[in-house]
Design a protein around this motif. Structure first.
Motif, PDB file in Angstrom:
ATOM      1  N   ILE A  41      -0.664   0.323   2.038  1.00  0.00           N
ATOM      2  CA  ILE A  41      -1.794   0.278   0.741  1.00  0.00           C
ATOM      3  C   ILE A  41      -1.345  -1.281   0.391  1.00  0.00           C
ATOM      4  O   ILE A  41      -2.392  -2.173   0.260  1.00  0.00           O
ATOM      5  CB  ILE A  41      -1.186   1.342  -0.191  1.00  0.00           C
ATOM      6  N   ARG A  42       0.206  -1.598   0.314  1.00  0.00           N
ATOM      7  CA  ARG A  42       0.278  -3.071  -0.176  1.00  0.00           C
ATOM      8  C   ARG A  42      -0.854  -4.615   0.795  1.00  0.00           C
ATOM      9  O   ARG A  42      -1.150  -5.280   0.421  1.00  0.00           O
ATOM     10  CB  ARG A  42       1.653  -3.741   0.089  1.00  0.00           C
ATOM     11  N   LYS A  43      -0.655  -3.509   2.241  1.00  0.00           N
ATOM     12  CA  LYS A  43      -0.696  -4.307   3.090  1.00  0.00           C
ATOM     13  C   LYS A  43      -2.757  -4.958   2.909  1.00  0.00           C
ATOM     14  O   LYS A  43      -3.162  -5.593   2.822  1.00  0.00           O
ATOM     15  CB  LYS A  43      -0.878  -3.939   4.700  1.00  0.00           C
ATOM     16  N   ALA A  44      -3.506  -3.391   2.890  1.00  0.00           N
ATOM     17  CA  ALA A  44      -4.596  -3.150   2.203  1.00  0.00           C
ATOM     18  C   ALA A  44      -4.795  -3.738   0.632  1.00  0.00           C
ATOM     19  O   ALA A  44      -5.769  -4.668   0.716  1.00  0.00           O
ATOM     20  CB  ALA A  44      -4.832  -1.829   2.068  1.00  0.00           C
ATOM     21  N   ILE A  45      -4.471  -4.213   0.152  1.00  0.00           N
ATOM     22  CA  ILE A  45      -4.649  -4.704  -1.198  1.00  0.00           C
ATOM     23  C   ILE A  45      -4.833  -6.338  -0.873  1.00  0.00           C
ATOM     24  O   ILE A  45      -5.213  -6.823  -1.500  1.00  0.00           O
ATOM     25  CB  ILE A  45      -3.459  -4.720  -1.791  1.00  0.00           C
ATOM     26  N   ARG A  46      -3.732  -6.729  -0.261  1.00  0.00           N
ATOM     27  CA  ARG A  46      -3.218  -8.709   0.268  1.00  0.00           C
ATOM     28  C   ARG A  46      -4.690  -8.685   1.106  1.00  0.00           C
ATOM     29  O   ARG A  46      -5.622  -9.423   0.947  1.00  0.00           O
ATOM     30  CB  ARG A  46      -2.228  -7.889   0.724  1.00  0.00           C
ATOM     31  N   HIS A  47      -5.618  -8.067   1.792  1.00  0.00           N
ATOM     32  CA  HIS A  47      -6.699  -8.399   2.513  1.00  0.00           C
ATOM     33  C   HIS A  47      -8.128  -7.856   1.306  1.00  0.00           C
ATOM     34  O   HIS A  47      -9.293  -8.263   1.622  1.00  0.00           O
ATOM     35  CB  HIS A  47      -6.913  -6.746   3.459  1.00  0.00           C
ATOM     36  N   GLY A  48      -7.677  -7.599  -0.145  1.00  0.00           N
ATOM     37  CA  GLY A  48      -8.599  -7.377  -0.142  1.00  0.00           C
ATOM     38  C   GLY A  48      -9.569  -6.213  -1.136  1.00  0.00           C
ATOM     39  O   GLY A  48     -10.633  -6.210  -2.046  1.00  0.00           O
ATOM     40  N   ALA A  49      -8.900  -4.960  -0.531  1.00  0.00           N
ATOM     41  CA  ALA A  49      -9.377  -3.167  -0.198  1.00  0.00           C
ATOM     42  C   ALA A  49      -9.161  -2.809  -1.371  1.00  0.00           C
ATOM     43  O   ALA A  49      -8.402  -3.031  -2.425  1.00  0.00           O
ATOM     44  CB  ALA A  49      -8.588  -2.897   0.809  1.00  0.00           C
TER      45      ALA A  49
ATOM     46  N   SER B 203       3.361   6.200  12.122  1.00  0.00           N
ATOM     47  CA  SER B 203       2.480   4.703  11.766  1.00  0.00           C
ATOM     48  C   SER B 203       1.210   5.292  11.083  1.00  0.00           C
ATOM     49  O   SER B 203       1.516   6.634  11.079  1.00  0.00           O
ATOM     50  CB  SER B 203       1.891   5.298  13.251  1.00  0.00           C
ATOM     51  N   MET B 204       0.791   4.646  10.468  1.00  0.00           N
ATOM     52  CA  MET B 204      -0.957   4.565   9.766  1.00  0.00           C
ATOM     53  C   MET B 204      -1.746   3.474  10.512  1.00  0.00           C
ATOM     54  O   MET B 204      -1.530   2.613  10.180  1.00  0.00           O
ATOM     55  CB  MET B 204      -0.304   4.780   8.138  1.00  0.00           C
ATOM     56  N   SER B 205      -2.809   4.192  10.720  1.00  0.00           N
ATOM     57  CA  SER B 205      -4.532   3.326  10.520  1.00  0.00           C
ATOM     58  C   SER B 205      -4.845   3.077   9.944  1.00  0.00           C
ATOM     59  O   SER B 205      -5.338   5.217   8.981  1.00  0.00           O
ATOM     60  CB  SER B 205      -4.698   2.845  11.978  1.00  0.00           C
ATOM     61  N   GLY B 206      -6.509   3.176   9.282  1.00  0.00           N
ATOM     62  CA  GLY B 206      -7.274   3.300   8.032  1.00  0.00           C
ATOM     63  C   GLY B 206      -8.015   2.084   7.751  1.00  0.00           C
ATOM     64  O   GLY B 206      -7.561   0.983   8.368  1.00  0.00           O
ATOM     65  N   THR B 207      -9.099   2.387   7.483  1.00  0.00           N
ATOM     66  CA  THR B 207     -10.124   1.411   7.432  1.00  0.00           C
ATOM     67  C   THR B 207     -10.067   0.771   5.981  1.00  0.00           C
ATOM     68  O   THR B 207      -9.675   1.759   4.776  1.00  0.00           O
ATOM     69  CB  THR B 207     -11.117   1.710   7.051  1.00  0.00           C
ATOM     70  N   ALA B 208      -9.717  -0.737   5.976  1.00  0.00           N
ATOM     71  CA  ALA B 208      -9.235  -0.459   3.871  1.00  0.00           C
ATOM     72  C   ALA B 208     -10.942  -0.954   3.815  1.00  0.00           C
ATOM     73  O   ALA B 208     -11.734  -2.265   4.076  1.00  0.00           O
ATOM     74  CB  ALA B 208      -8.447  -2.623   4.418  1.00  0.00           C
ATOM     75  N   VAL B 209     -11.618  -0.886   2.669  1.00  0.00           N
ATOM     76  CA  VAL B 209     -12.727  -1.376   2.311  1.00  0.00           C
ATOM     77  C   VAL B 209     -12.846  -1.600   1.255  1.00  0.00           C
ATOM     78  O   VAL B 209     -11.922  -0.892  -0.206  1.00  0.00           O
ATOM     79  CB  VAL B 209     -13.339   0.183   2.198  1.00  0.00           C
ATOM     80  N   VAL B 210     -14.041  -1.795  -0.340  1.00  0.00           N
ATOM     81  CA  VAL B 210     -13.632  -1.595  -1.238  1.00  0.00           C
ATOM     82  C   VAL B 210     -15.384  -0.977  -1.607  1.00  0.00           C
ATOM     83  O   VAL B 210     -15.972  -1.351  -0.798  1.00  0.00           O
ATOM     84  CB  VAL B 210     -14.643  -3.460  -1.474  1.00  0.00           C
ATOM     85  N   VAL B 211     -14.471   0.077  -2.689  1.00  0.00           N
ATOM     86  CA  VAL B 211     -15.575   0.873  -3.323  1.00  0.00           C
ATOM     87  C   VAL B 211     -16.032   0.173  -4.850  1.00  0.00           C
ATOM     88  O   VAL B 211     -15.005   0.267  -5.070  1.00  0.00           O
ATOM     89  CB  VAL B 211     -15.506   2.011  -3.011  1.00  0.00           C
ATOM     90  N   GLU B 212     -16.924   1.217  -5.538  1.00  0.00           N
ATOM     91  CA  GLU B 212     -17.255   1.009  -6.399  1.00  0.00           C
ATOM     92  C   GLU B 212     -18.030   2.425  -6.861  1.00  0.00           C
ATOM     93  O   GLU B 212     -18.378   3.067  -5.934  1.00  0.00           O
ATOM     94  CB  GLU B 212     -18.065   0.486  -7.190  1.00  0.00           C
TER      95      GLU B 212
END
Length: 112
Positions: free
Chosen positions: A72-80, A101-110
């Motif tokens: 989650i911290r990595k995704a936040i650093r990428h702006g997600a 291991s975990m993988s997923g797509t980092a996104v911005v949602v509203e």
């Protein structure tokens, strides 16, 4: 991290994806104390019972929680502000370690 959304699904009900950032990954490999070679995940638990089994299960759960936090911290650093399509895997290494291991797509949602 409190308002961060993480889901195994490709969409989030009540939200619109406004930006796809990237597929991201996180993992942790840790060793366990065994005197024999491990061939499969089930082999780790052969002969384990009671407290030893519970302790190993607890340790795996602790590592999963730590990997999830780093993910989650990595995704936040990428702006997600969300991760979708998340996959979590637990496997064994040839020398008896365990990989989470975990993988997923980092996104911005509203919200819709």
């Amino acid at each position: 991290m409190k308002d961060f959304i993480i889901a195994t699904t490709p969409t989030l009900e009540g939200y619109r994806i406004v930006k796809y950032i990237d597929v991201i990954f996180e993992e942790n490999i840790f060793g366990i104390s065994l005197n024999t070679s491990v061939q499969s995940f089930n082999d780790i638990f052969k002969g384990f019972s009671g407290e030893r089994y519970d302790a190993m299960s607890d340790r795996i759960e602790e590592v999963k929680i730590e990997v999830k936090k780093r993910f989650i911290r990595k995704a936040i650093r990428h702006g997600a502000n969300a991760l979708i399509g998340v996959d979590i895997e637990t496997t064994t290494t040839q020398n008896g370690g365990i990989t989470i291991s975990m993988s997923g797509t980092a996104v911005v949602v509203e919200k819709i």
